[in-house]
Design a protein around this motif. Sequence first.
Motif, PDB file in Angstrom:
ATOM      1  N   LEU A   1      16.654  12.912  -7.360  1.00 18.48           N
ATOM      2  CA  LEU A   1      15.898  12.358  -6.237  1.00 18.48           C
ATOM      3  C   LEU A   1      15.009  13.431  -5.614  1.00 18.48           C
ATOM      4  N   TRP A   2      15.597  14.589  -5.371  1.00 25.09           N
ATOM      5  CA  TRP A   2      14.825  15.693  -4.788  1.00 25.09           C
ATOM      6  C   TRP A   2      13.687  16.119  -5.708  1.00 25.09           C
ATOM      7  N   ALA A   3      13.977  16.248  -7.006  1.00 23.68           N
ATOM      8  CA  ALA A   3      12.972  16.735  -7.958  1.00 23.68           C
ATOM      9  C   ALA A   3      11.833  15.743  -8.154  1.00 23.68           C
ATOM     10  N   SER A   4      12.116  14.446  -8.022  1.00 22.55           N
ATOM     11  CA  SER A   4      11.100  13.428  -8.302  1.00 22.55           C
ATOM     12  C   SER A   4      10.029  13.343  -7.234  1.00 22.55           C
ATOM     13  N   SER A   5      10.274  13.930  -6.071  1.00 20.41           N
ATOM     14  CA  SER A   5       9.326  13.782  -4.971  1.00 20.41           C
ATOM     15  C   SER A   5       8.447  15.003  -4.765  1.00 20.41           C
ATOM     16  N   ARG A   6       8.482  15.964  -5.707  1.00 23.33           N
ATOM     17  CA  ARG A   6       7.685  17.183  -5.548  1.00 23.33           C
ATOM     18  C   ARG A   6       7.383  17.787  -6.913  1.00 23.33           C
ATOM     19  N   PRO A   7       6.200  18.385  -7.070  1.00 26.24           N
ATOM     20  CA  PRO A   7       5.914  19.117  -8.303  1.00 26.24           C
ATOM     21  C   PRO A   7       6.708  20.421  -8.320  1.00 26.24           C
ATOM     22  N   LEU A   8       7.330  20.749  -9.452  1.00 34.59           N
ATOM     23  CA  LEU A   8       8.195  21.922  -9.554  1.00 34.59           C
ATOM     24  C   LEU A   8       7.668  22.915 -10.579  1.00 34.59           C
ATOM     25  N   SER A   9       8.179  24.106 -10.515  1.00 37.45           N
ATOM     26  CA  SER A   9       7.805  25.136 -11.482  1.00 37.45           C
ATOM     27  C   SER A   9       8.280  24.782 -12.877  1.00 37.45           C
ATOM     28  N   THR A  10       9.262  23.878 -12.984  1.00 40.25           N
ATOM     29  CA  THR A  10       9.768  23.448 -14.287  1.00 40.25           C
ATOM     30  C   THR A  10       9.023  22.224 -14.812  1.00 40.25           C
ATOM     31  N   GLY A  11       7.988  21.758 -14.081  1.00 41.73           N
ATOM     32  CA  GLY A  11       7.348  20.471 -14.346  1.00 41.73           C
ATOM     33  C   GLY A  11       6.803  20.318 -15.746  1.00 41.73           C
ATOM     34  N   ARG A  12       6.746  19.052 -16.166  1.00 46.10           N
ATOM     35  CA  ARG A  12       6.229  18.711 -17.490  1.00 46.10           C
ATOM     36  C   ARG A  12       4.739  19.013 -17.583  1.00 46.10           C
ATOM     37  N   GLU A  13       4.325  19.491 -18.732  1.00 43.47           N
ATOM     38  CA  GLU A  13       2.915  19.807 -18.926  1.00 43.47           C
ATOM     39  C   GLU A  13       2.055  18.557 -19.009  1.00 43.47           C
TER      40      GLU A  13
ATOM     41  N   VAL B   1       2.610   5.536 -16.427  1.00 40.20           N
ATOM     42  CA  VAL B   1       3.822   5.157 -15.711  1.00 40.20           C
ATOM     43  C   VAL B   1       5.049   5.649 -16.472  1.00 40.20           C
ATOM     44  N   ALA B   2       5.011   5.513 -17.799  1.00 39.06           N
ATOM     45  CA  ALA B   2       6.161   5.880 -18.624  1.00 39.06           C
ATOM     46  C   ALA B   2       6.481   7.367 -18.523  1.00 39.06           C
TER      47      ALA B   2
ATOM     48  N   SER C   1       0.814  -1.214   0.000  1.00 42.93           N
ATOM     49  CA  SER C   1       0.000   0.000   0.000  1.00 42.93           C
ATOM     50  C   SER C   1       0.842   1.257   0.000  1.00 42.93           C
ATOM     51  N   ALA C   2       2.149   1.126   0.235  1.00 42.08           N
ATOM     52  CA  ALA C   2       3.011   2.306   0.282  1.00 42.08           C
ATOM     53  C   ALA C   2       3.425   2.778  -1.100  1.00 42.08           C
ATOM     54  N   LEU C   3       3.111   2.028  -2.133  1.00 45.83           N
ATOM     55  CA  LEU C   3       3.515   2.421  -3.481  1.00 45.83           C
ATOM     56  C   LEU C   3       2.736   3.653  -3.933  1.00 45.83           C
ATOM     57  N   PRO C   4       3.365   4.522  -4.731  1.00 43.16           N
ATOM     58  CA  PRO C   4       2.661   5.729  -5.185  1.00 43.16           C
ATOM     59  C   PRO C   4       1.585   5.389  -6.206  1.00 43.16           C
ATOM     60  N   PRO C   5       0.355   5.895  -6.034  1.00 47.63           N
ATOM     61  CA  PRO C   5      -0.709   5.611  -6.995  1.00 47.63           C
ATOM     62  C   PRO C   5      -0.584   6.489  -8.219  1.00 47.63           C
TER      63      PRO C   5
ATOM     64  N   HIS D   1       1.725  16.160 -17.018  1.00 43.48           N
ATOM     65  CA  HIS D   1       1.077  15.832 -15.754  1.00 43.48           C
ATOM     66  C   HIS D   1       1.571  16.793 -14.690  1.00 43.48           C
ATOM     67  N   GLU D   2       0.754  16.959 -13.679  1.00 45.63           N
ATOM     68  CA  GLU D   2       1.129  17.823 -12.566  1.00 45.63           C
ATOM     69  C   GLU D   2       1.541  17.011 -11.345  1.00 45.63           C
ATOM     70  N   GLN D   3       1.582  15.704 -11.493  1.00 43.29           N
ATOM     71  CA  GLN D   3       1.950  14.847 -10.382  1.00 43.29           C
ATOM     72  C   GLN D   3       3.471  14.703 -10.308  1.00 43.29           C
ATOM     73  N   THR D   4       3.946  14.150  -9.198  1.00 42.42           N
ATOM     74  CA  THR D   4       5.358  13.833  -9.078  1.00 42.42           C
ATOM     75  C   THR D   4       5.656  12.563  -9.864  1.00 42.42           C
ATOM     76  N   ASP D   5       6.954  12.234  -9.991  1.00 40.30           N
ATOM     77  CA  ASP D   5       7.329  11.013 -10.687  1.00 40.30           C
ATOM     78  C   ASP D   5       6.896   9.800  -9.870  1.00 40.30           C
ATOM     79  N   SER D   6       6.488   8.745 -10.558  1.00 47.20           N
ATOM     80  CA  SER D   6       6.119   7.513  -9.858  1.00 47.20           C
ATOM     81  C   SER D   6       7.274   6.515  -9.856  1.00 47.20           C
ATOM     82  N   ILE D   7       8.220   6.653 -10.787  1.00 47.46           N
ATOM     83  CA  ILE D   7       9.376   5.759 -10.886  1.00 47.46           C
ATOM     84  C   ILE D   7      10.620   6.611 -11.113  1.00 47.46           C
ATOM     85  N   ILE D   8      11.704   6.304 -10.417  1.00 49.05           N
ATOM     86  CA  ILE D   8      13.002   6.904 -10.728  1.00 49.05           C
ATOM     87  C   ILE D   8      14.012   5.776 -10.847  1.00 49.05           C
ATOM     88  N   VAL D   9      14.736   5.751 -11.952  1.00 42.43           N
ATOM     89  CA  VAL D   9      15.734   4.721 -12.214  1.00 42.43           C
ATOM     90  C   VAL D   9      17.109   5.373 -12.168  1.00 42.43           C
ATOM     91  N   ILE D  10      17.991   4.822 -11.346  1.00 42.49           N
ATOM     92  CA  ILE D  10      19.349   5.355 -11.221  1.00 42.49           C
ATOM     93  C   ILE D  10      20.329   4.194 -11.350  1.00 42.49           C
TER      94      ILE D  10
END
Length: 519
Positions: free
Chosen positions: A402-414, A301-302, A5-9, A416-425
Amino acid sequence: MTTNSALPPLESGVTLTAIGVDNLRALRMEEPVELRRLMLLVGRNGIGKSTFARVFPLLRQSADYGKREPLLWWERDEVDFGTFQEAVRRGSSTLTFQFEFTQEDGIAWMVSSTLGAASNGPNGSRVHRANLQRGEDWLTIYYDQARTPTKIEGRTSGKAFTADRADAGSWTPSSLVGDRGALFGLPRNYRKARAELRKLLDILYPNAFEGVSRLQRRALSSVLPWTTINEPESLIHRAVHRRQGRSESYQDQNVEELRAEEARLRHILQDPERDQLIRRINFCLWALRRLSRTEDLVEEVAVRTAYIGPFRATPERTYRPQSVSVEELDPSGANLAMFLSALTEEERADLNTYLRQDLGFGIHTTQVGGHYSLELELEDSRHNLLDTGFGYSQMLPVAVQLWASSRPLSTGRERHEQTDSIIVIEQPELHLHPHQQVRMARTLGAFAANDHGPVQIIETHSDYLVSEIGMLVARGQLSPERVGVLCFEPHPDVGTAVRMATFDDEGRLQNWPVGFLAP
């Protein structure tokens, strides 16, 4: 499959809970793996860790494109699998992608897409078959080279069934021909596809709805989906009253009329063979809608995936500004200076608070003679990033992403307005001293413990990083249910097998392969 249940929807409330890929290069994954907030990928060089990690940016670069095949196998400055023939495991002619999704109410379903070679080019691919499974019920659609369904197989209510296009005479399912770029072979226009499939099912099962009115059929279709219902009285009652709630023509019906309607539906279902046929048809229609919806879920997701590759850009003394939109960091971090300069003052302050607290430094952009320079803040002094050693320049894109993926930013993609659901490093420990590797592990753990961060897919060779994650679990700073360690090792036959290792409450690894790290 366990649901975390902790996964981001996603925006629809649906959660991606498991993923797998079989026969992509060396990978052999007959079952998908459960996703957790922090997934560490470990194994020897060339074993397949990067292949699995790059599935997510592969899906990302394939989204929003007018493609000639389901996936865009390479994209400049992203990931490069070559062609389908180069991507598929040697000795195999098909490869399969699997996804498990879970709704807010706990209902889960598994979908898969199997790709094969296309006939219209030496390197192209096409959907060979698409499958949906929910519990013991499942449906598989087979496609020909023209992307038209040729056969349907499945199982529902404990009974297997099959329907072949050859049995339907002159039926020509033009509306079921999928887009070339569809991962599950279905056209985007679901309503036309549903009507076409209903027509096919009526031809194959002509007696199923004999003597059933259109409204009665609609009532049955609304409540006879994919589950085995053992209480027909409750089923019929639901069917009638759902119609009453949806149709104005039934708002004023009295109790006697509703009971009469229930009696008519009960009579329809008294024939066990007809009952099974109706359930079979409705399951096919339900599964078709789910497969069609999954196309959008995978795309969501993509586009909500961020990726930092293993080759980070070499720092420069100054950066020439460009008047282009900087929505996100690129995989190498080459646009880091422009990304930082595009942030608001409040966002830069928040970023530096996080960097100082977690990693022990800050970062600043300074404009000098029409150019930007990146200055690293170490204790009470600032230095040009180029003069601070290579490790900081390799760590910065990882930390900032990492910091950018957990919050919506002023530079965000049009998109979606949500944060990233997946980050691959890939290899966040690159060029880092063990001390900094431990600090990076603590940063990853802190994001994994936060409900507002993304799922982290971390490919690593650092035993310092893995060990520190175990220490975080032992200290109670990270729940063991939020971490999974995917171990990549030789498959008993040919290729690479993947197994999940986990931490217990004491931070000790469970299901760890014997001799996994031995030389």
